[in-house]
Write a protein that holds these residues in place. Structure first.
Motif, short mmCIF file in Angstrom:
data_model
loop_
_atom_site.label_atom_id
_atom_site.label_comp_id
_atom_site.label_asym_id
_atom_site.label_seq_id
_atom_site.Cartn_x
_atom_site.Cartn_y
_atom_site.Cartn_z
N LEU A 136 46.87 127.73 -5.34
CA LEU A 136 47.57 126.95 -4.31
C LEU A 136 47.30 125.46 -4.47
O LEU A 136 47.18 124.72 -3.50
N GLU A 137 47.21 125.01 -5.73
CA GLU A 137 46.86 123.62 -5.99
C GLU A 137 47.78 123.03 -7.05
O GLU A 137 48.17 123.71 -8.00
N CYS A 138 48.11 121.76 -6.86
CA CYS A 138 48.92 121.01 -7.83
C CYS A 138 48.19 119.72 -8.14
O CYS A 138 47.95 118.90 -7.25
N LYS A 139 47.84 119.51 -9.41
CA LYS A 139 47.01 118.37 -9.79
C LYS A 139 47.72 117.54 -10.84
O LYS A 139 48.25 118.05 -11.83
N TYR A 140 47.73 116.22 -10.64
CA TYR A 140 48.36 115.29 -11.59
C TYR A 140 47.56 115.23 -12.89
O TYR A 140 46.33 115.13 -12.87
N LEU A 141 48.26 115.32 -14.03
CA LEU A 141 47.61 115.24 -15.34
C LEU A 141 47.94 113.96 -16.09
O LEU A 141 47.03 113.25 -16.54
N HIS A 142 49.25 113.67 -16.23
CA HIS A 142 49.62 112.56 -17.11
C HIS A 142 51.07 112.16 -16.86
O HIS A 142 51.85 112.95 -16.31
N THR A 143 51.42 110.94 -17.27
CA THR A 143 52.81 110.49 -17.25
C THR A 143 53.27 110.22 -18.67
O THR A 143 52.65 109.39 -19.38
N LEU A 144 54.30 110.91 -19.11
CA LEU A 144 54.86 110.74 -20.45
C LEU A 144 55.95 109.68 -20.40
O LEU A 144 56.86 109.75 -19.57
N LYS A 145 55.84 108.69 -21.30
CA LYS A 145 56.80 107.57 -21.27
C LYS A 145 57.42 107.39 -22.65
O LYS A 145 56.73 107.43 -23.67
N PRO A 146 58.74 107.13 -22.70
CA PRO A 146 59.37 106.84 -23.98
C PRO A 146 59.09 105.39 -24.40
O PRO A 146 58.80 104.54 -23.56
N LYS A 147 59.18 105.13 -25.69
CA LYS A 147 58.94 103.77 -26.18
C LYS A 147 60.18 102.89 -26.07
O LYS A 147 60.09 101.68 -26.22
#
Length: 683
Positions: A466-477
């Motif tokens: 029952l948990e949602c945790k932020y990992l990373h943000t993927l960004k285009p160049k």
């Protein structure tokens, strides 16, 4: 090729809303339209009429009119507000109260510096268009009746306003009314019945053309304010007018579902003087035509029957070409159905709620083409009504069926599903980075949630109980600011592909959480993509019907893709007018690519030769009638079935059975209201 057990699903009770208004941007070749539920859609005419952007509606947002100012888009409606839209983040940017009651019409001058709106209280209000905002400037002379329609003279010096029983011409500089044009009630009409001037056009030669509720299209002299000619088009209402850019052609839409064309030409051979002559009548709609757009080569119409119809004018295009074909756009060019492959569940997205269904089961055996007896009927497990006024813009169901997510323009909601006990639990704490999303999808093992946000970025969140945790943000160049409209994770959990409306396709390595590669940019927008679980090849289909296969391991196009581009696709494939909306693969055979559009289901067998131009493309029925020995002579890679009317989703379940979600046309038409013959005002 092998056979599939097919679940033909016909219980997705989806119905598009009626089209209320349109606005054509001639410079960018974009058409914006708004529907009765407030949803805004933008079509790119230069890219095979692809629906590249959708801004969801809102409860109570009754939009009556749209207007482009350069690349900025404005709307006005019965809530009395003017709204500008953020076309990069797909949401309303801001709203401005006009303080004149419900707004019936909006129009800009040709210079793009001023906006005029017609209000319920009889005022025409002028707003100055500034950078990032608009500012009230002044009111024109107030009238006794509501302002229903507006049109600027191309010079920007005058404004024509349609009202009840009359047309007013205003001096835009002083704000004073200079002429009053009285509209006839029509033959046999009651004197007590008002005539509504639904639409008006102000031409550069000071001709004014009006369409009204008495069924007339009238030509006026704007200099003297006198009536030149009356054309009785229908017994009911003329609801919309649109003129071509060179002002040589005009079309009128009626409440009978017809569109009538007028052309400015000489009525007699050798005569130099021209006049507006009625030339053609088209019947492409079953109900009221509420909105029109006149391009250089076609008439675009929409209304109560929900369809967008593009009708080419044959005197403007060559016959028997792609441009001369009429097309009807009936359904959105995006997925509204999500399939949980491992759980055998389907998620249906409606504007204001979601439904989760368990598909039926059959243990019967039969020959190809037989209908098998149903052991367990389909069952609706969950109906989730959203809170707030904002409609849903995207949703996703995890492959295991245990997670459900959706987003509006203001928030993301995540739920834990227990289908056995029919329970649903909201995840109360979400990462602050996960505030809204353009697209949502889950990883194949249901352990991660991917959400595309602003600037083509993708947020990665981990799911645990029952948990949602932020990992990373993927960004285009690339630094693109355009929204991601396609998001697809690979079955092996290694890759994530994202496509935006700048025609870019970025692929991310999920083990390293960084950009792996960018597919060479193609000029047409991607409409569907998927990653082959066996070969790790990315298949991308574009709005112009081209197909590319890109090797993620080699970071180059595959040999099959190069061969396909060198030989060229079959001309009948390229002439199709509906985009491919979904791609998947046959797990039993990695050479089989499964894809579909609204009317066609296709399996591409990469082990077979490509069809040549003289080959019969739609040959499946022909092959079935031939002896097995002759089939190989006529067989080719494209195995196509066209026995569908409105195909919304095709996907493979874990047991290798095929789910086909469709809507029969008869069901759609039965939900439409009777043609509207009498118009009532909402105040």
């Amino acid at each position: 090729m092998g056979e599939f057990k097919v679940h033909r699903v016909r219980f997705f009770d989806y119905m598009p809303s009626a089209i209320r208004a349109m606005a054509l941007n001639r410079f960018t070749e974009r058409l914006a339209l708004v529907r009765a539920d407030g949803a805004l859609e933008i079509f790119c005419f230069a890219d095979n009429y692809f629906q590249e952007k959708v801004i969801p509606g809102q409860e109570g947002r009754a939009v009556e009119a749209l207007c482009w100012v350069g690349q900025r888009l404005f709307s006005a409606g019965l809530n009395g507000e003017i709204t500008e839209y953020d076309l990069e983040n797909l949401r309303p940017l801001y709203t401005v109260e006009a303080y004149g009651g419900p707004i019936w019409t909006i129009s800009s001058n040709s210079q793009g510096t001023l906006l005029a709106v017609g209000c319920e209280d009889g005022t025409v209000k002028i707003f100055e268009v500034l950078e990032g905002r608009i500012q009230f400037q002044r009111n024109l002379d107030r009238q006794k009746g509501r302002i229903i329609s507006l049109s600027w003279h191309p010079s920007g010096a005058q404004i024509a306003a349609g009202m009840m029983d009359m047309i007013r011409i205003f001096d835009a500089e002083t704000g004073h009314a200079t002429h009053r044009l009285l509209v006839e009630r029509g033959v046999g009409a009651s004197k007590s019945k008002e005539v509504v001037v639904w639409s008006i056009v102000f031409l550069s030669d000071h001709t004014i053309i009006s369409g009204d509720s008495a069924g007339k299209v009238q030509i006026w002299d704007g200099f003297t304010g006198t009536l030149v000619r009356t054309h009785l088009v229908t017994k009911w209402d003329v609801l919309a007018l649109s003129v071509s850019h060179d002002e040589s052609s005009l079309v009128a839409g009626t409440s009978e579902g017809t569109v009538t064309q007028f052309q400015f030409l000489s009525p007699n051979v050798g005569q130099q003087e021209k006049e507006w002559v009625r030339t053609r009548t088209f019947k492409n709609h079953s109900h009221d035509v509420r909105a029109l757009a006149h391009t250089d080569i076609a008439v675009v119409s929409g209304g109560m029957d929900t369809q967008l119809v593009v009708r080419p004018l044959l005197d403007k295009v060559e016959k028997n070409t792609r441009e001369s074909a009429q097309r009807k756009i009936a359904f959105p060019h995006r997925n509204l159905v999500c399939c949980a492959k491992k759980a055998g569940l389907l998620l249906f997205q409606f504007p204001d709620h979601l439904e989760v269904w368990r598909i039926g089961e059959s243990d019967g055996q039969g020959k190809p083409g037989d209908s098998l007896p149903v052991k367990r009927n389909p069952e609706k497990l969950v109906q989730l009504k959203i809170k707030g006024k904002d409609h849903i813009c995207c949703s996703a169901l995890s492959p295991c069926g245990g997670w459900l997510a959706y987003s509006t323009v203001s928030s993301v909601r995540l739920y834990r599903l227990q289908c056995d006990s029919l329970s649903i639990t909201k995840i109360s704490r979400l990462p602050k980075e996960l505030c809204w999303a353009h697209q949502l999808c889950f990883s194949s093992d249901s352990s991660k949630l991917f959400a595309s946000v602003s600037n083509s970025s993708v947020i990665v969140a981990a799911l645990n109980q029952l948990e949602c945790k932020y990992l990373h943000t993927l960004k285009p160049k690339s630094g693109s600011r355009q929204p991601v409209h396609l998001l697809q994770a690979s079955e092996d959990g290694k890759w994530l592909a994202a496509a935006n409306t700048d025609c870019e396709v970025h692929v991310y390595d999920l083990s390293k959480l960084k950009l792996h590669c960018t597919v060479p940019v193609y000029s047409s927008c991607p409409t569907a993509l998927a990653i082959n679980p066996t070969t790790s090849n990315l298949v991308v289909v574009h709005a112009d019907q081209q197909i590319f296969e890109y090797s993620l391991r080699q970071k180059e196009y595959t040999e099959w893709s190069r061969k396909l581009q060198k030989q060229g696709l079959h001309f009948l494939w390229l002439e199709r007018d509906t985009p491919i909306t979904n791609v998947t693969f046959n797990p039993k055979n990695s050479a089989h690519i499964i894809l579909h559009d609204t009317f066609m289901f296709c399996i591409i067998d990469q082990s077979l030769p490509l069809p040549e131009s003289k080959t019969v493309l739609f040959n499946q029925m022909t092959l079935r009638s031939l002896p097995e020995a002759e089939r190989k002579q006529h067989s080719h890679a494209f195995k196509i079935s066209k026995n569908y009317q409105h195909l919304l989703c095709v996907n493979l379940l874990e047991d290798h059975s095929l789910v086909v979600v469709e809507r029969p046309l008869l069901e759609i038409m039965s939900q439409l209201p009777a043609p509207v013959r009498q118009k009532k005002f909402a105040t």
